[in-house]
Design a protein around this motif. Structure first.
Motif, PDB file in Angstrom:
ATOM      1  N   ALA A   1      43.496  34.968  54.496  1.00 50.56           N
ATOM      2  CA  ALA A   1      43.525  34.992  53.100  1.00 50.56           C
ATOM      3  C   ALA A   1      42.364  34.522  52.575  1.00 50.56           C
ATOM      4  O   ALA A   1      41.399  34.296  52.074  1.00 50.56           O
ATOM      5  N   GLU A   2      43.257  32.600  53.206  1.00 50.97           N
ATOM      6  CA  GLU A   2      41.823  32.166  52.814  1.00 50.97           C
ATOM      7  C   GLU A   2      40.187  31.948  53.418  1.00 50.97           C
ATOM      8  O   GLU A   2      39.500  31.540  52.756  1.00 50.97           O
ATOM      9  N   ALA A   3      40.694  32.494  55.022  1.00 52.70           N
ATOM     10  CA  ALA A   3      38.902  33.056  54.815  1.00 52.70           C
ATOM     11  C   ALA A   3      37.803  33.066  54.205  1.00 52.70           C
ATOM     12  O   ALA A   3      36.858  33.970  54.021  1.00 52.70           O
ATOM     13  N   ARG A   4      38.743  34.834  53.951  1.00 57.12           N
ATOM     14  CA  ARG A   4      38.457  35.815  52.787  1.00 57.12           C
ATOM     15  C   ARG A   4      38.253  35.459  51.620  1.00 57.12           C
ATOM     16  O   ARG A   4      37.205  35.083  51.579  1.00 57.12           O
ATOM     17  N   VAL A   5      38.443  35.047  51.031  1.00 60.69           N
ATOM     18  CA  VAL A   5      38.375  34.183  49.498  1.00 60.69           C
ATOM     19  C   VAL A   5      37.373  32.882  50.255  1.00 60.69           C
ATOM     20  O   VAL A   5      36.216  32.603  49.192  1.00 60.69           O
ATOM     21  N   ALA A   6      37.778  32.281  50.950  1.00 65.14           N
ATOM     22  CA  ALA A   6      36.438  30.631  50.885  1.00 65.14           C
ATOM     23  C   ALA A   6      34.852  31.947  51.579  1.00 65.14           C
ATOM     24  O   ALA A   6      34.183  31.016  50.947  1.00 65.14           O
ATOM     25  N   ASP A   7      34.791  32.099  51.740  1.00 61.38           N
ATOM     26  CA  ASP A   7      34.150  33.219  51.994  1.00 61.38           C
ATOM     27  C   ASP A   7      32.579  34.161  50.918  1.00 61.38           C
ATOM     28  O   ASP A   7      31.847  33.895  51.038  1.00 61.38           O
ATOM     29  N   VAL A   8      33.559  34.104  49.641  1.00 65.86           N
ATOM     30  CA  VAL A   8      33.387  34.527  48.750  1.00 65.86           C
ATOM     31  C   VAL A   8      32.579  34.050  47.318  1.00 65.86           C
ATOM     32  O   VAL A   8      32.022  33.078  47.177  1.00 65.86           O
ATOM     33  N   LEU A   9      34.085  32.416  47.333  1.00 68.15           N
ATOM     34  CA  LEU A   9      33.938  31.513  46.315  1.00 68.15           C
ATOM     35  C   LEU A   9      33.895  30.450  46.950  1.00 68.15           C
ATOM     36  O   LEU A   9      34.480  29.475  46.221  1.00 68.15           O
ATOM     37  N   SER A  10      33.851  30.481  48.306  1.00 69.78           N
ATOM     38  CA  SER A  10      34.214  28.869  48.464  1.00 69.78           C
ATOM     39  C   SER A  10      34.686  27.876  48.150  1.00 69.78           C
ATOM     40  O   SER A  10      36.583  28.125  48.215  1.00 69.78           O
TER      41      SER A  10
ATOM     42  N   ARG B   1      35.520  27.090  45.716  1.00 70.81           N
ATOM     43  CA  ARG B   1      35.701  27.372  43.781  1.00 70.81           C
ATOM     44  C   ARG B   1      37.288  27.135  44.211  1.00 70.81           C
ATOM     45  O   ARG B   1      38.382  27.297  42.771  1.00 70.81           O
ATOM     46  N   ALA B   2      38.138  28.518  44.542  1.00 74.75           N
ATOM     47  CA  ALA B   2      39.572  28.614  44.592  1.00 74.75           C
ATOM     48  C   ALA B   2      40.094  27.853  44.639  1.00 74.75           C
ATOM     49  O   ALA B   2      41.894  27.321  44.072  1.00 74.75           O
ATOM     50  N   ALA B   3      39.681  26.337  45.588  1.00 76.23           N
ATOM     51  CA  ALA B   3      40.859  25.333  45.690  1.00 76.23           C
ATOM     52  C   ALA B   3      41.370  25.085  44.344  1.00 76.23           C
ATOM     53  O   ALA B   3      42.992  24.533  44.254  1.00 76.23           O
ATOM     54  N   GLU B   4      40.807  25.149  43.257  1.00 76.81           N
ATOM     55  CA  GLU B   4      41.189  24.605  42.082  1.00 76.81           C
ATOM     56  C   GLU B   4      42.099  25.476  41.057  1.00 76.81           C
ATOM     57  O   GLU B   4      42.929  25.294  40.771  1.00 76.81           O
ATOM     58  N   ARG B   5      41.708  26.758  41.255  1.00 78.90           N
ATOM     59  CA  ARG B   5      42.392  28.035  40.434  1.00 78.90           C
ATOM     60  C   ARG B   5      42.030  28.885  41.852  1.00 78.90           C
ATOM     61  O   ARG B   5      40.681  29.438  41.480  1.00 78.90           O
ATOM     62  N   PHE B   6      43.461  29.615  41.597  1.00 83.17           N
ATOM     63  CA  PHE B   6      42.962  31.543  41.818  1.00 83.17           C
ATOM     64  C   PHE B   6      43.629  32.439  42.002  1.00 83.17           C
ATOM     65  O   PHE B   6      44.821  32.608  41.856  1.00 83.17           O
ATOM     66  N   LEU B   7      43.139  33.053  40.230  1.00 83.63           N
ATOM     67  CA  LEU B   7      43.456  34.362  39.756  1.00 83.63           C
ATOM     68  C   LEU B   7      43.603  35.339  40.241  1.00 83.63           C
ATOM     69  O   LEU B   7      42.791  35.620  41.163  1.00 83.63           O
ATOM     70  N   LEU B   8      44.912  36.457  39.631  1.00 83.23           N
ATOM     71  CA  LEU B   8      44.385  37.493  39.938  1.00 83.23           C
ATOM     72  C   LEU B   8      43.287  38.065  40.073  1.00 83.23           C
ATOM     73  O   LEU B   8      42.373  38.716  41.035  1.00 83.23           O
ATOM     74  N   SER B   9      42.248  38.072  38.840  1.00 84.77           N
ATOM     75  CA  SER B   9      40.960  38.123  38.791  1.00 84.77           C
ATOM     76  C   SER B   9      40.088  37.887  39.564  1.00 84.77           C
ATOM     77  O   SER B   9      38.917  38.435  39.668  1.00 84.77           O
ATOM     78  N   ASP B  10      40.661  36.412  40.204  1.00 86.48           N
ATOM     79  CA  ASP B  10      39.518  35.832  41.161  1.00 86.48           C
ATOM     80  C   ASP B  10      39.761  37.190  43.025  1.00 86.48           C
ATOM     81  O   ASP B  10      38.730  37.166  43.740  1.00 86.48           O
ATOM     82  N   ALA B  11      40.732  37.521  42.556  1.00 90.23           N
ATOM     83  CA  ALA B  11      41.035  38.052  43.688  1.00 90.23           C
ATOM     84  C   ALA B  11      40.517  39.742  43.650  1.00 90.23           C
ATOM     85  O   ALA B  11      40.224  40.331  44.595  1.00 90.23           O
ATOM     86  N   GLN B  12      40.221  39.872  42.552  1.00 93.89           N
ATOM     87  CA  GLN B  12      39.989  41.283  42.880  1.00 93.89           C
ATOM     88  C   GLN B  12      37.990  40.931  42.362  1.00 93.89           C
ATOM     89  O   GLN B  12      37.415  41.885  42.728  1.00 93.89           O
ATOM     90  N   PHE B  13      38.121  40.265  42.301  1.00 97.14           N
ATOM     91  CA  PHE B  13      36.569  39.525  42.211  1.00 97.14           C
ATOM     92  C   PHE B  13      36.755  39.796  43.525  1.00 97.14           C
ATOM     93  O   PHE B  13      35.219  40.458  43.863  1.00 97.14           O
ATOM     94  N   VAL B  14      37.016  38.671  44.498  1.00 96.43           N
ATOM     95  CA  VAL B  14      36.742  39.292  46.338  1.00 96.43           C
ATOM     96  C   VAL B  14      36.747  40.381  46.955  1.00 96.43           C
ATOM     97  O   VAL B  14      35.305  41.076  47.556  1.00 96.43           O
ATOM     98  N   LEU B  15      37.656  41.011  46.034  1.00 96.27           N
ATOM     99  CA  LEU B  15      37.597  42.734  46.666  1.00 96.27           C
ATOM    100  C   LEU B  15      36.098  43.153  46.366  1.00 96.27           C
ATOM    101  O   LEU B  15      36.021  43.969  47.263  1.00 96.27           O
ATOM    102  N   ALA B  16      35.614  43.337  44.957  1.00 93.58           N
ATOM    103  CA  ALA B  16      34.517  43.678  44.480  1.00 93.58           C
ATOM    104  C   ALA B  16      33.203  43.432  45.439  1.00 93.58           C
ATOM    105  O   ALA B  16      32.897  44.052  45.731  1.00 93.58           O
ATOM    106  N   GLN B  17      33.485  42.235  45.462  1.00 94.39           N
ATOM    107  CA  GLN B  17      32.465  41.820  46.422  1.00 94.39           C
ATOM    108  C   GLN B  17      32.312  41.898  47.867  1.00 94.39           C
ATOM    109  O   GLN B  17      31.601  42.281  48.953  1.00 94.39           O
TER     110      GLN B  17
END
Length: 454
Positions: A35-44, A46-62
């Motif tokens: 999961a960390e690798a997937r998120v980093a691929d999209v958000l670099s 940025r997610a280390a500071e804050r990762f909300l459900l809306s951010d997860a939705q954004f990753v999925l959309a991307q």
């Protein structure tokens, strides 16, 4: 066995994706490495500071190629509730092979190759109107490869690939364990075969559908084993449909006939392809004819043309000559064979493209009257609806002399090169008949092509 990957939905479902976003959010906060690798691929970072459900939705959309969750949600909600997901056409390929394909594509994207740009626009929604591919990211290239193989995201493709390799290993192990039983089938040892269980019988029938059941024993168009022995295995088997699909690919004519007579379903879609489509793609015209006697599936203009059914071809057009809407209920794509062909660009609704598809497959199978009918009704002899392959390119491997002569008489250009092999008609001839350069058919085809090349 279902022809649909176990993780793919039968239809698009927004609630499913909401749950997927929640699952990603939970997995990321729990420190899951994937999961960390997937998120980093999209958000670099940025997610280390804050990762909300809306951010997860954004990753999925991307990951699905969209700019925002809102765009992705709108896409899902606008699709037909009964629209099926695509099915992968490839089995047993290592994930790193696909990654290498994506790396190669990324180089082409950054070079702003025109075809790469078309692929980007076709498969990555956020780049649908792009005029340059130079800014494409690695995840864009990966998404293109996944989409071309029938999957909505790169993660889906990798998941399927890993599962399919495990299944392939199990299947290979079963085949090795059944070597003696395979020899018994080929040798007609009905006593040994009488002890088979259903799973073993299914595996043996699948093995018999290929070109070699055991190493060194080539199976041709004949049945390949004594009928009495095959009947014993048929009586114990539970699945005749999967062997039929495979036998259609390997031109096992008499085996196809036997399976059909035993009740195999010619309309089944296994591995994302019907037996008839498999036979059409692989130039197995006798198998095409056998299957067509039991029903043409899918029912579409291109399959009617490949089967030589001029009556059904004509019925696809209205009195005013316009193409009926149901004529394009299915479209051809060589990637469906699982033989490593690249997927075609997404087909359009252009009637000329749809008719062109039917025309080239009629050429492929030597359906002279269908080819002549299309030409008489305005089809250009050099039409190349996908992969840049003209009727000549399709007709040459099967040695369709009369069709080739007709095409040349109507002005077909033998110097045209296809997109796949980048070779002209004579080059296709050399490739197709490399093993038999002295064959009289080879020489006649060469002379015919050569006479029109100057």
């Amino acid at each position: 066995m279902s022809d649909r990957h176990f993780e793919l939905l039968v239809q698009l479902n927004l609630e499913y994706y909401r749950k997927q976003a929640k699952h990603l959010h939970h997995a990321y906060t729990a420190g899951d490495t994937a999961a960390e690798a997937r998120v980093a691929d999209v958000l670099s970072d940025r997610a280390a500071e804050r990762f909300l459900l809306s951010d997860a939705q954004f990753v999925l959309a991307q990951e699905h190629g969209f700019r925002t969750w809102a765009e992705f949600r709108s896409h899902v909600e606008s699709r037909s509730a009964t629209e099926e997901r695509p099915v992968s056409r490839l089995m047993g390929i290592r994930p790193d092979i696909y990654a290498s394909m994506a790396d190669t594509l990324l180089v082409e994207l950054h070079r702003d190759d025109p075809r790469a740009l078309r692929r980007l626009r076709a498969y990555v929604p956020r780049h649908a109107t792009a005029t340059s591919a130079a800014t494409a990211e690695p995840r864009d290239a990966r998404l293109i490869i996944a989409r071309e193989l029938g999957f909505p995201t790169w993660q889906d493709l990798v998941s399927f690939t890993e599962k399919s390799r495990r299944e392939l290993d199990v299947r290979r192990k079963r085949r090795r364990q059944l070597h003696r039983e395979a020899e018994a089938l080929l040798g007609g040892d009905t006593d040994r075969l009488a002890a088979l269980n259903a799973e073993q019988a299914d595996t043996l029938l699948h093995m018999l559908a290929g070109s070699e059941m055991i190493p060194g024993v080539r199976l041709g168009k004949g049945l390949g084993a004594p009928r009495a022995a095959v009947d014993v295995v048929l009586g114990k088997a539970t699945d005749l449909d999967l062997p039929l699909t495979r036998a259609a690919r390997f031109n096992r004519v008499e085996y196809v006939r036997l399976l059909l007579d035993a009740g195999a379903d010619p309309g089944v879609r296994r591995w994302g392809i019907t037996p008839l489509e498999n036979a059409i793609y692989h130039d197995n015209t006798k198998v095409v004819d056998l299957l067509a006697e039991h029903g043409i599936v899918p029912r579409a203009l291109w399959t009617y043309a490949a089967c030589g059914r001029l009556d059904l071809v004509r019925a696809c057009f209205g009195a005013d000559g316009s193409l009926r809407p149901d004529a394009a209920s299915a479209r051809p794509d060589l990637a469906d064979t699982g033989a490593g062909f690249p997927s075609r660009m997404p087909p359009t609704d252009d009637p000329e493209e749809i008719v062109g598809e039917a025309f080239v497959h009629a050429c492929q199978h030597g359906r002279l009257e269908v080819v002549r009918w299309f030409l008489d009704h305005g089809v250009h002899p050099d039409v190349a609806p996908y992969l840049g392959r003209t009727g000549l390119h399709w007709a040459i491997p099967g040695g369709r002399l009369e069709v080739i002569r007709l095409l040349l008489e109507r002005g077909a250009d033998p110097s045209i090169r296809d997109d796949l092999l980048q070779t002209d008609a004579d080059g296709w001839l050399r490739i197709a008949f490399a093993a038999r350069p002295s064959d009289p058919v080879t020489q006649r085809l060469h002379d015919l092509i050569e006479s029109r090349s100057h």
